[in-house]
Design an enzyme around this catalytic site. Structure first.
Site, PDB file in Angstrom:
ATOM      1  N   THR A 100       0.825  -1.164   0.083  1.00 42.49           N
ATOM      2  CA  THR A 100      -0.031   0.058   0.115  1.00 42.49           C
ATOM      3  C   THR A 100       0.750   1.113   0.064  1.00 42.49           C
ATOM      4  O   THR A 100       1.348   1.607   0.971  1.00 42.49           O
ATOM      5  CB  THR A 100      -0.995   0.093   0.890  1.00 42.49           C
ATOM      6  OG1 THR A 100      -1.845  -1.145   1.238  1.00 42.49           O
ATOM      7  CG2 THR A 100      -1.947   1.301   1.106  1.00 42.49           C
ATOM      8  N   LYS A 176      -8.040   0.964  -2.075  1.00 47.06           N
ATOM      9  CA  LYS A 176      -7.479   0.371  -0.781  1.00 47.06           C
ATOM     10  C   LYS A 176      -7.391   1.529   0.077  1.00 47.06           C
ATOM     11  O   LYS A 176      -7.853   1.417   1.402  1.00 47.06           O
ATOM     12  CB  LYS A 176      -6.002  -0.144  -0.767  1.00 47.06           C
ATOM     13  CG  LYS A 176      -5.344  -0.427   0.303  1.00 47.06           C
ATOM     14  CD  LYS A 176      -5.986  -1.380   1.229  1.00 47.06           C
ATOM     15  CE  LYS A 176      -5.274  -1.727   2.473  1.00 47.06           C
ATOM     16  NZ  LYS A 176      -4.009  -2.399   2.508  1.00 47.06           N
ATOM     17  N   LYS A 246       0.805   5.223   8.351  1.00 49.21           N
ATOM     18  CA  LYS A 246       1.337   5.523   6.887  1.00 49.21           C
ATOM     19  C   LYS A 246       0.444   5.875   5.953  1.00 49.21           C
ATOM     20  O   LYS A 246       0.081   6.445   5.309  1.00 49.21           O
ATOM     21  CB  LYS A 246       2.458   4.417   6.374  1.00 49.21           C
ATOM     22  CG  LYS A 246       2.958   4.536   5.130  1.00 49.21           C
ATOM     23  CD  LYS A 246       2.260   3.686   4.152  1.00 49.21           C
ATOM     24  CE  LYS A 246       2.616   2.182   4.502  1.00 49.21           C
ATOM     25  NZ  LYS A 246       1.730   1.397   3.512  1.00 49.21           N
TER      26      LYS A 246
END
Length: 295
Positions: A100, A176, A246
């Site tokens: 990701t 996502k 993150k």
């Protein structure tokens, strides 16, 4: 798939389990690479595949290269850095990046691979924790061409329950990010109501039943995270807190570029940042509870 050589780069919590699933299915003929070579050697000895010392060497031995890494910098270094994937690519190679990362970085790398390496890249981020990987129940969201998607699906079917073609390069990551914006906010909310329930004097068993069985807001996430929050200290990692921070940082940047207000996700991000300052980076992201309890 018997003639397809698959190599995997990144043997973290998720990558190790994905590699094991593929090896159990008879894939991973190409082998594995990890920045810490000892971990690649351990996997090699346990599962009988080759451990490579550079991404380039692995790529030369593979038709399909899967990367599962922590962030933008790690993916960029592995693909275009010294002895990276790009230097070992052949025409027809496929890179499946399951990390990701920032969509803009992923799109840039996909374009570089196509123009200089002769192969293709898809972004293929995962919905699901390490538990879901072990059960082969993860969801994979793929951005890339139709042909690349079909090739990726042929490999990923051995470690995923659902594989969805979202759109062109970058779109798997966009999908996502909206998932993790919700997930990160939801777990902060769970931490808040667990503490509220305790302050009301409710027993742990009642809090657990309400949030995981009876609530209209119950979910697979509440089933996983509420027991951790009530355990008094079991924050063994299913998804590390540093990775949620993150991901929410990426969400914040992407939303800011488009002028989209995200007040809930922005507030959740501050909780994860505070948790990291408390030294909780390597714990499961359910440990955000400790920001409220000041443990």
């Amino acid at each position: 798939m018997a003639n397809v050589r698959v190599g995997l780069i990144g043997l973290g919590i998720m990558g190790w389990r994905i590699a094991k699933n593929l090896r159990d299915a008879g894939l991973l003929i190409g082998g594995v690479y990890n920045r810490t070579f000892d971990k690649a050697l351990r996997f090699s000895r346990e599962f009988g595949v080759e451990a490579f010392k550079t991404p380039s060497e692995l790529t030369k031995a593979s038709d399909v290269i899967i990367t599962m890494l922590s962030d933008d910098e790690a993916v960029r270094n592995v693909i275009v850095g010294s002895d990276g994937v790009l230097s070992g690519l052949r025409p027809g190679s496929l890179v499946i990046d399951m990390s990701t990362i920032s969509p803009s970085v992923s799109i840039e790398l996909a374009n570089t691979i196509k123009s200089r390496g002769g192969g293709e890249m898809v972004d293929a981020p995962v919905i699901g924790t390490s538990v879901a990987v072990e059960r082969k129940e993860i969801v994979v969201l793929i951005g890339g061409s139709d042909e690349a998607f079909n090739r990726a699906r042929e490999v990923l079917q051995y470690t995923a329950k659902t594989i969805v073609h979202v759109g062109p390069n970058g779109y798997g990551l966009y999908a996502k990010l909206i998932n993790n914006a919700l997930l990160g906010s939801y777990v902060v909310a769970l931490a808040e109501v667990v503490q509220l329930g305790k302050a009301f004097g409710l027993s742990d068993s009642v809090i657990l039943d309400v949030l995981t069985k009876l609530s209209s807001a119950r979910s697979p996430t509440s089933e996983l995270k509420v027991p951790k929050m009530l355990s008094g200290g079991d924050y063994s990692v299913q998804f590390a807190l540093k990775h949620m921070r993150k991901d929410l940082d990426i969400v914040s940047r992407e939303a800011s570029m488009r002028g989209v207000p995200i007040p809930m996700a922005s507030l959740a991000l501050q909780f994860y940042r505070m948790a990291e300052r408390m030294g909780l980076s390597e714990e499961d992201f359910a440990a955000v509870l400790k920001v409220l309890t000041k443990q």
